[in-house]
Design a protein around this motif. Structure first.
Motif, PDB file in Angstrom:
ATOM      1  N   UNK A  79       0.796  -1.216   0.000  1.00 51.42           N
ATOM      2  CA  UNK A  79       0.000   0.000   0.000  1.00 51.42           C
ATOM      3  C   UNK A  79       0.836   1.276   0.000  1.00 51.42           C
ATOM      4  N   UNK A  80       2.148   1.143  -0.075  1.00 54.12           N
ATOM      5  CA  UNK A  80       3.000   2.329  -0.088  1.00 54.12           C
ATOM      6  C   UNK A  80       2.894   3.022  -1.441  1.00 54.12           C
ATOM      7  N   UNK A  81       3.246   4.290  -1.469  1.00 52.52           N
ATOM      8  CA  UNK A  81       3.114   5.060  -2.708  1.00 52.52           C
ATOM      9  C   UNK A  81       4.196   4.701  -3.712  1.00 52.52           C
ATOM     10  N   UNK A  82       5.384   4.371  -3.246  1.00 54.80           N
ATOM     11  CA  UNK A  82       6.452   3.970  -4.157  1.00 54.80           C
ATOM     12  C   UNK A  82       6.730   2.487  -3.957  1.00 54.80           C
ATOM     13  N   UNK A  83       6.423   1.715  -4.930  1.00 56.05           N
ATOM     14  CA  UNK A  83       6.653   0.282  -4.844  1.00 56.05           C
ATOM     15  C   UNK A  83       8.104  -0.030  -5.187  1.00 56.05           C
ATOM     16  N   UNK A  84       8.473  -1.240  -4.986  1.00 57.42           N
ATOM     17  CA  UNK A  84       9.854  -1.658  -5.264  1.00 57.42           C
ATOM     18  C   UNK A  84      10.188  -1.480  -6.744  1.00 57.42           C
ATOM     19  N   UNK A  85       9.233  -1.746  -7.606  1.00 62.42           N
ATOM     20  CA  UNK A  85       9.460  -1.605  -9.048  1.00 62.42           C
ATOM     21  C   UNK A  85       9.724  -0.145  -9.403  1.00 62.42           C
ATOM     22  N   UNK A  86       8.956   0.760  -8.811  1.00 65.52           N
ATOM     23  CA  UNK A  86       9.158   2.179  -9.079  1.00 65.52           C
ATOM     24  C   UNK A  86      10.519   2.628  -8.565  1.00 65.52           C
ATOM     25  N   UNK A  87      10.943   2.111  -7.416  1.00 67.75           N
ATOM     26  CA  UNK A  87      12.249   2.465  -6.874  1.00 67.75           C
ATOM     27  C   UNK A  87      13.365   1.964  -7.786  1.00 67.75           C
ATOM     28  N   UNK A  88      13.220   0.759  -8.317  1.00 64.63           N
ATOM     29  CA  UNK A  88      14.229   0.227  -9.232  1.00 64.63           C
ATOM     30  C   UNK A  88      14.299   1.064 -10.505  1.00 64.63           C
ATOM     31  N   UNK A  89      13.134   1.446 -11.025  1.00 66.90           N
ATOM     32  CA  UNK A  89      13.110   2.281 -12.227  1.00 66.90           C
ATOM     33  C   UNK A  89      13.789   3.619 -11.973  1.00 66.90           C
ATOM     34  N   UNK A  90      13.522   4.203 -10.807  1.00 62.93           N
ATOM     35  CA  UNK A  90      14.118   5.494 -10.484  1.00 62.93           C
ATOM     36  C   UNK A  90      15.631   5.369 -10.313  1.00 62.93           C
ATOM     37  N   UNK A  91      16.091   4.287  -9.698  1.00 66.16           N
ATOM     38  CA  UNK A  91      17.526   4.087  -9.526  1.00 66.16           C
ATOM     39  C   UNK A  91      18.209   3.890 -10.880  1.00 66.16           C
ATOM     40  N   UNK A  92      17.558   3.170 -11.779  1.00 69.73           N
ATOM     41  CA  UNK A  92      18.129   2.965 -13.111  1.00 69.73           C
ATOM     42  C   UNK A  92      18.216   4.285 -13.863  1.00 69.73           C
ATOM     43  N   UNK A  93      17.172   5.088 -13.764  1.00 66.17           N
ATOM     44  CA  UNK A  93      17.175   6.400 -14.413  1.00 66.17           C
ATOM     45  C   UNK A  93      18.266   7.292 -13.828  1.00 66.17           C
ATOM     46  N   UNK A  94      18.414   7.256 -12.514  1.00 63.84           N
ATOM     47  CA  UNK A  94      19.428   8.059 -11.853  1.00 63.84           C
ATOM     48  C   UNK A  94      20.833   7.640 -12.309  1.00 63.84           C
ATOM     49  N   UNK A  95      21.082   6.353 -12.404  1.00 62.29           N
ATOM     50  CA  UNK A  95      22.388   5.870 -12.856  1.00 62.29           C
ATOM     51  C   UNK A  95      22.652   6.314 -14.292  1.00 62.29           C
ATOM     52  N   UNK A  96      21.634   6.233 -15.129  1.00 65.56           N
ATOM     53  CA  UNK A  96      21.780   6.659 -16.522  1.00 65.56           C
ATOM     54  C   UNK A  96      22.088   8.150 -16.610  1.00 65.56           C
ATOM     55  N   UNK A  97      21.421   8.936 -15.792  1.00 63.66           N
ATOM     56  CA  UNK A  97      21.659  10.381 -15.804  1.00 63.66           C
ATOM     57  C   UNK A  97      23.056  10.730 -15.307  1.00 63.66           C
ATOM     58  N   UNK A  98      23.538  10.016 -14.285  1.00 61.17           N
ATOM     59  CA  UNK A  98      24.899  10.255 -13.799  1.00 61.17           C
ATOM     60  C   UNK A  98      25.931   9.917 -14.881  1.00 61.17           C
ATOM     61  N   UNK A  99      25.683   8.846 -15.626  1.00 61.45           N
ATOM     62  CA  UNK A  99      26.584   8.495 -16.723  1.00 61.45           C
ATOM     63  C   UNK A  99      26.600   9.601 -17.778  1.00 61.45           C
ATOM     64  N   UNK A 100      25.426  10.125 -18.088  1.00 62.83           N
ATOM     65  CA  UNK A 100      25.324  11.186 -19.087  1.00 62.83           C
ATOM     66  C   UNK A 100      26.041  12.443 -18.605  1.00 62.83           C
ATOM     67  N   UNK A 101      25.910  12.766 -17.339  1.00 64.14           N
ATOM     68  CA  UNK A 101      26.600  13.935 -16.778  1.00 64.14           C
ATOM     69  C   UNK A 101      28.107  13.752 -16.911  1.00 64.14           C
ATOM     70  N   UNK A 102      28.596  12.554 -16.599  1.00 61.80           N
ATOM     71  CA  UNK A 102      30.025  12.283 -16.711  1.00 61.80           C
ATOM     72  C   UNK A 102      30.517  12.444 -18.134  1.00 61.80           C
ATOM     73  N   UNK A 103      29.765  11.925 -19.100  1.00 60.28           N
ATOM     74  CA  UNK A 103      30.168  12.061 -20.503  1.00 60.28           C
ATOM     75  C   UNK A 103      30.176  13.526 -20.925  1.00 60.28           C
ATOM     76  N   UNK A 104      29.171  14.279 -20.506  1.00 59.67           N
ATOM     77  CA  UNK A 104      29.096  15.691 -20.889  1.00 59.67           C
ATOM     78  C   UNK A 104      30.228  16.501 -20.265  1.00 59.67           C
TER      79      UNK A 104
END
Length: 93
Positions: free
Chosen positions: A55-80
């Motif tokens: 019943x929580x607002x952020x499920x485990x799947x949403x947390x995994x998706x957010x962590x994956x997006x965050x990792x991708x964004x950090x990689x993009x920042x490093x490349x830039x």
């Protein structure tokens, strides 16, 4: 030698819910579904411990998706950053 059975998540949830209800004893459930009573107890405790996450607002799947997006964004920042440094170096020459 008996082969180890894999149980579905739905089956585990059903067993844990029946154990939590307490309508039948663990030994009754164990003999009825051919699952060891220790395993049923483990599933029951896991359900009681992690049941609120359903019943929580952020499920485990949403947390995994957010962590994956965050990792991708950090990689993009490093490349830039590397590209920017390279361009600054080229411009100063």
């Amino acid at each position: 030698m008996t082969k180890r059975q894999r149980r579905s998540a739905q089956f585990k949830f059903k067993m844990a819910l029946e154990a939590a209800k307490g309508a039948k004893t663990l030994s009754e459930l164990s003999s009825e579904y051919e699952v060891h009573s220790t395993q049923i107890s483990e599933w029951k405790s896991q359900l009681l411990k992690d049941g609120a996450s359903i019943f929580s607002t952020t499920t485990a799947r949403q947390q995994q998706d957010q962590q994956a997006l965050q990792a991708e964004l950090y990689e993009q920042i490093g490349r830039l950053k590397m590209e920017l440094e390279w361009l600054k170096k080229k411009a100063s020459q």
